[in-house]
Design a protein around this motif. Structure first.
Motif, PDB file in Angstrom:
ATOM      1  N   ALA A  26       0.849  -1.192   0.000  1.00 36.70           N
ATOM      2  CA  ALA A  26       0.000   0.000   0.000  1.00 36.70           C
ATOM      3  C   ALA A  26       0.879   1.233   0.000  1.00 36.70           C
ATOM      4  N   PRO A  27       0.438   2.256  -0.731  1.00 36.99           N
ATOM      5  CA  PRO A  27       1.255   3.469  -0.757  1.00 36.99           C
ATOM      6  C   PRO A  27       1.299   4.101   0.632  1.00 36.99           C
ATOM      7  N   VAL A  29       1.131   6.884   3.089  1.00 39.96           N
ATOM      8  CA  VAL A  29       0.457   8.176   3.144  1.00 39.96           C
ATOM      9  C   VAL A  29       0.921   8.871   4.401  1.00 39.96           C
TER      10      VAL A  29
END
Length: 155
Positions: A26-27, A29
């Protein structure tokens, strides 16, 4: 009776092997400034793109936190032992009180039976004494002097 065993050549079957495909991480953030969300606002919609190109869209669900259970005040073992000892002491005292009451009632009952026996025995003795003196004033018949003639007594 039993059939003869037969030997067969091993059967070779085609097997499809599926290897798991790891998902892309997952990126990352970076947290931004906190934004206050009004309770009547619509929840945010989250979309995830799978490696094969499919897109899954849904609402973000935050885990539900259970309400904290109010802590009960601790009760010391000494307090519990004192309370149980008090209850036991009261039970023993009550039992002794009932026992002494029972013994007193039993003694009174035996006393009543002794008095009743004395009254009955005294009455029996009185009847014996007074019944013998009651026949002295009655008519006495002397059978030896009687002459029996035609069913009549003559003296």
């Amino acid at each position: 009776m039993y059939p003869e065993p037969t030997r067969h050549a091993p059967v070779t079957r085609a097997v499809d092997v599926h290897q798991p495909v790891p998902l892309a991480p997952a990126p990352v953030v970076h947290p931004g400034p906190a934004v206050a969300v009004q309770p009547h606002a619509a929840p945010t919609v989250v979309s995830i793109v799978l490696p094969d190109g499919r897109v899954i869209t849904g609402y973000a669900v935050s885990p539900v936190q259970p309400e904290p259970v109010p802590a009960k005040p601790p009760v010391s073992r000494a307090a519990v032992n004192v309370a149980l000892g008090g209850v036991g002491f009261l039970a023993v005292c009550g039992g002794l009180l009932l026992l002494t009451t029972f013994i007193a009632a039993l003694a009174a009952f035996i006393h009543q039976l002794v008095i009743l026996a004395a009254v009955i025995f005294g009455g029996w003795i009185a009847v014996q004494v007074f019944s013998t003196s009651g026949h002295r004033g009655g008519t006495t018949v002397n059978i030896r002097k009687a002459v029996i003639k035609r069913n009549h007594f003559h003296s």
